[in-house]
Scaffold this motif. Sequence first.
Motif, short mmCIF file in Angstrom:
data_model
loop_
_atom_site.label_atom_id
_atom_site.label_comp_id
_atom_site.label_asym_id
_atom_site.label_seq_id
_atom_site.Cartn_x
_atom_site.Cartn_y
_atom_site.Cartn_z
N LYS A 86 0.83 -1.20 0.00
CA LYS A 86 0.00 0.00 0.00
C LYS A 86 0.87 1.25 0.00
O LYS A 86 0.60 2.20 -0.75
N MET A 90 0.92 4.12 -3.06
CA MET A 90 0.53 5.51 -2.86
C MET A 90 1.44 6.48 -3.62
O MET A 90 1.02 7.59 -3.97
N ARG A 93 2.12 6.59 -9.29
CA ARG A 93 1.05 7.16 -10.11
C ARG A 93 0.69 6.28 -11.32
O ARG A 93 -0.49 6.09 -11.61
N PHE A 96 -1.80 3.49 -10.39
CA PHE A 96 -3.19 3.93 -10.23
C PHE A 96 -3.81 4.36 -11.56
O PHE A 96 -5.00 4.11 -11.80
N MET A 100 -7.15 2.61 -12.96
CA MET A 100 -8.37 3.36 -13.28
C MET A 100 -8.77 3.12 -14.74
O MET A 100 -9.96 3.06 -15.07
N ARG A 103 -10.41 -0.17 -14.74
CA ARG A 103 -11.71 -0.05 -14.07
C ARG A 103 -12.77 0.52 -15.01
O ARG A 103 -13.94 0.11 -14.96
N GLN A 190 -7.75 -1.97 3.66
CA GLN A 190 -7.63 -1.88 2.21
C GLN A 190 -8.94 -2.15 1.47
O GLN A 190 -9.24 -1.48 0.49
N GLU A 193 -11.07 0.92 1.70
CA GLU A 193 -10.40 2.06 1.07
C GLU A 193 -10.44 1.95 -0.45
O GLU A 193 -10.72 2.93 -1.15
N LEU A 194 -10.17 0.76 -0.97
CA LEU A 194 -10.19 0.58 -2.41
C LEU A 194 -11.60 0.66 -2.97
O LEU A 194 -11.80 1.13 -4.10
N ILE A 197 -12.16 4.18 -3.66
CA ILE A 197 -11.45 4.68 -4.84
C ILE A 197 -12.15 4.26 -6.13
O ILE A 197 -12.38 5.06 -7.03
N PHE A 198 -12.50 2.98 -6.21
CA PHE A 198 -13.03 2.44 -7.47
C PHE A 198 -14.55 2.50 -7.56
O PHE A 198 -15.10 2.44 -8.65
N PRO A 200 -16.70 5.16 -6.06
CA PRO A 200 -16.91 6.36 -5.25
C PRO A 200 -18.38 6.67 -4.96
O PRO A 200 -18.69 7.35 -3.99
#
Length: 267
Positions: A86, A90, A93, A96, A100, A103, A190, A193-194, A197-198, A200
């Motif tokens: 993790k 972070m 970049r 992620f 995304m 995703r 996690q 939290e994830l 992110i994915f 929202p």
Amino acid sequence: MTKEELTTTFEEIKGSLKSYILRVTASIQDAEDIVQDTYVKALEKIDTFRGDSSLKTWIFAISFNLAKDNLRVKKRWTENVTDICKEAAMSNRPFFQKAMEIRTTSPQGQFEIKEHIAFCFTCVSKSLPLEQHVCLLLKEVYEFKVKEIARITEISEAMVKYYLHTGRSKMVDVFQGRCALIHKEGVCHQCTELNGIFNPQQKAEEELVKIEMARKAESADKEHLFDLRMNIVKGIDPFESDAAELQLHHLEHNREVMEKYLEKNKD
């Protein structure tokens, strides 16, 4: 036993064999290579099959032998693998950005907490000694009997039982202590939290209601919660699920991070 019969059986079990090797190695490439090498080796050794085990058990034994030497020279991961990875993610970049992209564009890019539970088990279980790890996977996820596991691993039935007991006990304690999803004092958040992110627009609580494990977290003992976790893992093919591409991208990231971490911190 004919080559045609072997090929038919191999195709029937290829998916479970590939997912097993992935969970043992945490490497997509290794899983693909070992599965292919297993088929070639099985064809070469077909005359040695005497029928004293199922063909599936015999094929898994070949696969384990191919993977074993490679696995033994690699250091085991640490229990806090999720924390290490993790922290690395972070500041990554590109990781992620690619996640995304998957995703939003891939049919296998969904994020569901149950998928991440299976992913988490893959990572954390690699902290076990190899024999415990393999025996636990074969029994708890792929539902082989102790006698069959002994044939696959060339370990006595008594030692298989020992590795199953110690491996399961260790994993039960790790998840009880780390997983915030099933233990309020757990340090790893996690999954939720994830989800934020994915997904929202979706509250983590909405995703959790789908999971029996989360519903029983307050009342069930940690052994039963581990069994519920294993039921989730058994129900997910990491190469074919709705979240496969997203989770495999995540797994490759974790593998690369842990290889660098272990090399940096080697004795």
